[in-house]
Design a protein around this motif. Structure first.
Motif, PDB file in Angstrom:
ATOM      1  N   TRP A 190       0.833  -1.209   0.000  1.00 57.61           N
ATOM      2  CA  TRP A 190       0.000   0.000   0.000  1.00 57.61           C
ATOM      3  C   TRP A 190       0.862   1.251   0.000  1.00 57.61           C
ATOM      4  O   TRP A 190       0.658   2.148  -0.824  1.00 57.61           O
ATOM      5  N   ASN A 327      -1.760   2.537   7.069  1.00 59.12           N
ATOM      6  CA  ASN A 327      -0.655   1.935   6.334  1.00 59.12           C
ATOM      7  C   ASN A 327      -0.480   0.543   6.901  1.00 59.12           C
ATOM      8  O   ASN A 327      -0.967  -0.434   6.364  1.00 59.12           O
ATOM      9  N   GLY A 348      -5.096  -0.581   3.844  1.00 62.70           N
ATOM     10  CA  GLY A 348      -3.646  -0.464   3.837  1.00 62.70           C
ATOM     11  C   GLY A 348      -2.957  -1.801   3.673  1.00 62.70           C
ATOM     12  O   GLY A 348      -3.310  -2.619   2.820  1.00 62.70           O
TER      13      GLY A 348
END
Length: 422
Positions: A190, A327, A348
């Motif tokens: 990602w 993330n 993410g």
């Protein structure tokens, strides 16, 4: 090898130096600092100096603490400051580092450091460590919130929309930083995709993170027999992208089957402060709408230090990460290393860490019905599913957060950057 770190917080070990409360975030930086110190202090001749942001002029100072030389600058998290560039130039001229390692893109001082390095001709020896990406987070900031609450002002005249706009503003500097830099360190597909969409020619270096020491000490220590049954632990609920509003809606359904369910939330009670954030106002009214059972089921733990977090993970029946964007969640990694069964939204890099039904569960962030289903499945614990999920998660995450391997990889990245500049 001289390395200058630009951090976006005062690291916990240095907080006493500035008479600050010890930060509960940034453990990945502290973990890497300690690990690099062990492997690089002698054999590799690694010399790390640190730069910290300060928000109070009275605390501005440069000095020496815990074996590290440090520098400070006056921070503004929303504005690009020419004075900051000049301050960084002075620091760079004094140290003349072989590598400049910038932790995060979330604040304008990242761009200030890049500009200073460019002026001094060392931009090709700068690497940015991707943490979160505010330019991307801004797009998901108000996901799932009713329009009237997005624009609702609190007593200070601040709204959730204002928070989103602040992310957007900081995101402009973030994008410019990523366009300017030649090297980044990341850890998920990602973040790599996001970075390469901004700067296709950037050199991407993969390196996993190191968690705080207590989590290694108590790795795999979660025990189904000893946990507090029908409890869910959440590590953060202070702003919308953590998705607590989605979890609350799911909780109202879970309580119908498991009326003893409790949700423990790390941090101070944001709902019953005199001065609430705009998001807290929404959460409070949502809870009122969902009913007394939901209200009684939510418990804020207060501020937790590292060891208190470990104990809270160990007590929980389940850990849930309900983020609308992420993330990679360090809290999720911490939970999995301790062994508490985890459920995470499919955002993410989470999908690279979890295989649903094997070592955790993933669900689309807005599919509350699926979140509820997985929570109830773990609460039932048929066929010892909790133990299976726990054991597999500890085994899998241990390989991702292995201290020496990640520290050596980080050191290798420094060497690769220096070599590529010759």
């Amino acid at each position: 090898m001289k390395v200058l770190w630009l951090c976006n917080i005062v690291l916990p070990e240095f907080s006493q130096e500035f008479s600050l409360n010890r930060s509960t975030v940034g453990g990945w930086m502290t973990g890497m600092l300690h690990a690099l110190g062990k492997i690089g202090g002698g054999r590799e001749g690694l010399d790390i100096r640190l730069v910290f942001p300060i928000f109070d002029k009275k605390r501005l100072r440069d000095g020496y603490c815990n074996g590290y030389e440090y520098y400070t600058f006056l921070c503004d998290i929303t504005h690009y400051n020419i004075d900051t560039i000049k301050k960084f130039e002075v620091i760079l001229e004094k140290i003349r580092p072989d590598i400049v390692h910038i932790w995060g893109t979330e604040c304008p001082h990242t761009l200030a450091m890049l500009t200073a390095c460019e002026k001094l001709g060392i931009l090709n020896r700068v690497v940015i460590n991707i943490q979160g990406l505010v330019s991307v987070y801004a797009k998901h900031y108000v996901t799932g919130m009713p329009e009237k609450y997005i624009n609702l002002k609190n007593e200070k005249g601040e709204s959730v929309r204002d928070g989103q706009e602040m992310f957007e503003k900081r995101g402009i500097y973030e994008i410019e930083s990523i366009k300017k830099v030649q090297h980044v360190i990341g850890r998920t597909d990602w973040d790599r995709a996001c970075v390469e969409a901004i700067n296709p020619s950037v050199c991407y270096h993969f390196c996993n993170e190191i968690l705080r020491p207590a989590f290694y000490e108590f790795a795999g220590s979660w025990n189904y027999e000893k946990c507090e049954k029908y409890t869910i632990f959440v590590s953060q609920a202070s702003y919308p992208i953590k998705g607590f509003h989605f979890l609350l809606k799911g909780l109202s359904v879970i309580l119908q089957k498991y009326p003893d369910t409790k949700v423990y939330v790390a941090g101070s009670d944001i709902l019953y402060k005199e001065e609430k954030t705009a998001y807290a106002i929404y959460l409070e009214e949502l809870i009122e709408e969902l009913g007394e059972a939901v209200k009684n089921a939510v418990v804020f733990t207060g501020r937790l230090d590292e060891k208190e977090m470990v104990e809270r993970y160990r007590k929980a029946h389940i850990f849930v990460s309900a983020s609308t964007v992420e993330n990679e969640s360090n809290s999720l990694s911490e939970a999995r290393l301790i062994g508490v069964p985890t459920i995470s939204s499919f955002v993410g890099g989470a999908y690279q860490r979890i295989t649903t039904g094997e070592d955790g569960f993933l669900y689309p962030h807005d599919r509350i019905d699926l979140l509820v289903h997985y929570v109830c499945q773990l609460f039932e614990n048929k066929h010892d599913i909790c133990k299976k999920i726990s054991d597999n998660a500890v085994r899998k995450i241990s390989s991702f957060v292995e201290v020496n391997e990640n520290a050596n990889r980080n050191l290798m990245i420094y060497k690769e950057i220096i070599k590529s500049d010759r």
